[in-house]
Design a protein around this motif. Sequence first.
Motif, PDB file in Angstrom:
ATOM      1  N   LYS A  68       0.822  -1.213   0.000  1.00  0.00           N
ATOM      2  CA  LYS A  68       0.000   0.000   0.000  1.00  0.00           C
ATOM      3  C   LYS A  68       0.856   1.262   0.000  1.00  0.00           C
ATOM      4  N   ASP A  69       2.114   1.150   0.464  1.00  0.00           N
ATOM      5  CA  ASP A  69       2.993   2.317   0.557  1.00  0.00           C
ATOM      6  C   ASP A  69       3.847   2.524  -0.690  1.00  0.00           C
ATOM      7  N   ILE A  70       3.604   1.729  -1.737  1.00  0.00           N
ATOM      8  CA  ILE A  70       4.364   1.841  -2.983  1.00  0.00           C
ATOM      9  C   ILE A  70       3.483   2.536  -4.020  1.00  0.00           C
ATOM     10  N   ASN A  71       4.022   3.567  -4.650  1.00  0.00           N
ATOM     11  CA  ASN A  71       3.298   4.314  -5.675  1.00  0.00           C
ATOM     12  C   ASN A  71       3.989   4.091  -7.024  1.00  0.00           C
ATOM     13  N   ILE A  72       3.210   3.660  -8.024  1.00  0.00           N
ATOM     14  CA  ILE A  72       3.735   3.438  -9.374  1.00  0.00           C
ATOM     15  C   ILE A  72       2.886   4.252 -10.334  1.00  0.00           C
ATOM     16  N   GLU A  73       3.546   5.064 -11.169  1.00  0.00           N
ATOM     17  CA  GLU A  73       2.800   5.866 -12.140  1.00  0.00           C
ATOM     18  C   GLU A  73       3.683   6.219 -13.323  1.00  0.00           C
ATOM     19  N   PHE A  74       3.034   6.558 -14.424  1.00  0.00           N
ATOM     20  CA  PHE A  74       3.736   7.105 -15.576  1.00  0.00           C
ATOM     21  C   PHE A  74       3.610   8.611 -15.492  1.00  0.00           C
ATOM     22  N   ARG A  75       4.737   9.294 -15.639  1.00  0.00           N
ATOM     23  CA  ARG A  75       4.751  10.750 -15.574  1.00  0.00           C
ATOM     24  C   ARG A  75       5.640  11.255 -16.706  1.00  0.00           C
ATOM     25  N   VAL A 116       5.080   2.196 -25.297  1.00  0.00           N
ATOM     26  CA  VAL A 116       4.639   1.254 -24.270  1.00  0.00           C
ATOM     27  C   VAL A 116       3.130   1.372 -24.109  1.00  0.00           C
ATOM     28  N   ASP A 117       2.519   0.298 -23.676  1.00  0.00           N
ATOM     29  CA  ASP A 117       1.071   0.272 -23.483  1.00  0.00           C
ATOM     30  C   ASP A 117       0.781   0.512 -22.000  1.00  0.00           C
ATOM     31  N   GLN A 118       0.603   1.781 -21.621  1.00  0.00           N
ATOM     32  CA  GLN A 118       0.430   2.162 -20.222  1.00  0.00           C
ATOM     33  C   GLN A 118      -0.800   1.530 -19.585  1.00  0.00           C
ATOM     34  N   ASP A 119      -1.814   1.220 -20.371  1.00  0.00           N
ATOM     35  CA  ASP A 119      -3.048   0.666 -19.825  1.00  0.00           C
ATOM     36  C   ASP A 119      -2.914  -0.789 -19.396  1.00  0.00           C
ATOM     37  N   LYS A 120      -1.867  -1.469 -19.822  1.00  0.00           N
ATOM     38  CA  LYS A 120      -1.712  -2.891 -19.503  1.00  0.00           C
ATOM     39  C   LYS A 120      -0.542  -3.168 -18.558  1.00  0.00           C
ATOM     40  N   VAL A 121      -0.031  -2.142 -17.900  1.00  0.00           N
ATOM     41  CA  VAL A 121       1.073  -2.320 -16.953  1.00  0.00           C
ATOM     42  C   VAL A 121       0.570  -3.123 -15.760  1.00  0.00           C
ATOM     43  N   GLN A 122       1.387  -4.083 -15.305  1.00  0.00           N
ATOM     44  CA  GLN A 122       1.044  -4.912 -14.153  1.00  0.00           C
ATOM     45  C   GLN A 122       2.162  -4.810 -13.123  1.00  0.00           C
ATOM     46  N   ALA A 123       1.793  -4.871 -11.842  1.00  0.00           N
ATOM     47  CA  ALA A 123       2.781  -4.820 -10.761  1.00  0.00           C
ATOM     48  C   ALA A 123       2.457  -5.885  -9.731  1.00  0.00           C
ATOM     49  N   GLU A 124       3.513  -6.521  -9.208  1.00  0.00           N
ATOM     50  CA  GLU A 124       3.356  -7.563  -8.199  1.00  0.00           C
ATOM     51  C   GLU A 124       4.480  -7.410  -7.177  1.00  0.00           C
ATOM     52  N   TYR A 125       4.127  -7.522  -5.910  1.00  0.00           N
ATOM     53  CA  TYR A 125       5.106  -7.423  -4.826  1.00  0.00           C
ATOM     54  C   TYR A 125       5.154  -8.775  -4.117  1.00  0.00           C
ATOM     55  N   LYS A 126       6.338  -9.390  -4.102  1.00  0.00           N
ATOM     56  CA  LYS A 126       6.465 -10.722  -3.531  1.00  0.00           C
ATOM     57  C   LYS A 126       7.851 -10.879  -2.916  1.00  0.00           C
ATOM     58  N   GLN A 127       7.900 -11.289  -1.663  1.00  0.00           N
ATOM     59  CA  GLN A 127       9.146 -11.553  -0.938  1.00  0.00           C
ATOM     60  C   GLN A 127      10.137 -10.386  -1.029  1.00  0.00           C
ATOM     61  N   GLY A 128       9.619  -9.167  -0.898  1.00  0.00           N
ATOM     62  CA  GLY A 128      10.476  -7.983  -0.862  1.00  0.00           C
ATOM     63  C   GLY A 128      10.900  -7.448  -2.221  1.00  0.00           C
ATOM     64  N   ILE A 129      10.393  -8.057  -3.297  1.00  0.00           N
ATOM     65  CA  ILE A 129      10.750  -7.610  -4.646  1.00  0.00           C
ATOM     66  C   ILE A 129       9.485  -7.127  -5.351  1.00  0.00           C
ATOM     67  N   LEU A 130       9.537  -5.902  -5.848  1.00  0.00           N
ATOM     68  CA  LEU A 130       8.464  -5.356  -6.662  1.00  0.00           C
ATOM     69  C   LEU A 130       8.805  -5.645  -8.118  1.00  0.00           C
ATOM     70  N   LYS A 131       7.895  -6.284  -8.832  1.00  0.00           N
ATOM     71  CA  LYS A 131       8.093  -6.576 -10.251  1.00  0.00           C
ATOM     72  C   LYS A 131       7.023  -5.829 -11.036  1.00  0.00           C
ATOM     73  N   VAL A 132       7.469  -4.987 -11.970  1.00  0.00           N
ATOM     74  CA  VAL A 132       6.564  -4.217 -12.819  1.00  0.00           C
ATOM     75  C   VAL A 132       6.777  -4.667 -14.259  1.00  0.00           C
ATOM     76  N   ILE A 133       5.707  -5.105 -14.901  1.00  0.00           N
ATOM     77  CA  ILE A 133       5.746  -5.524 -16.302  1.00  0.00           C
ATOM     78  C   ILE A 133       5.108  -4.427 -17.142  1.00  0.00           C
TER      79      ILE A 133
END
Length: 150
Positions: A68-75, A116-133
């Motif tokens: 919840k404390d991680i912010n991901i955005e395109f700017r 890049v296709d900004q509408d299809k970006v995915q993010a997952e946080y697992k075991q301390g690693i944030l992965k953004v596709i």
Amino acid sequence: MAHSLIPFTDLPRPLNRLRQEMDRLFDRMFVADEGFDGGEMLVSPHMNISETDKEYEVSVELPGMDPKDINIEFREGDLCISGETKREEETGDKTYHRVERHYGRFCRRLSLATGVDQDKVQAEYKQGILKVIVPKSERAMPKRIEVKSE
């Protein structure tokens, strides 16, 4: 006398990478991001970036964070990952002999190639690693052109 100027975006790949690294260095040194107090130390979590024909994958080390404390955005065409790592509450009965973990606000900004296709970006946080596709748009993907012969 007229000189031909080469825009920064049209530099050969190695020079473009150098420009991007220099931009990041100057951003960290002289530019405070929105909401950041210039007096605070900014944490810079480690990041891996990889690319395939179809997507970019960005992995960021963020141990102990609440998603919840991680912010991901395109700017402005950049992928921005920001947040704050918080220090554990200290109690009076502990004496720390060494503190090596970094705490504080962070902001990692990454310039990705156009397309890049900004509408299809995915993010997952697992075991301390944030992965953004970040998927590439159809027009940015390589297209094989068939060579015809007579």
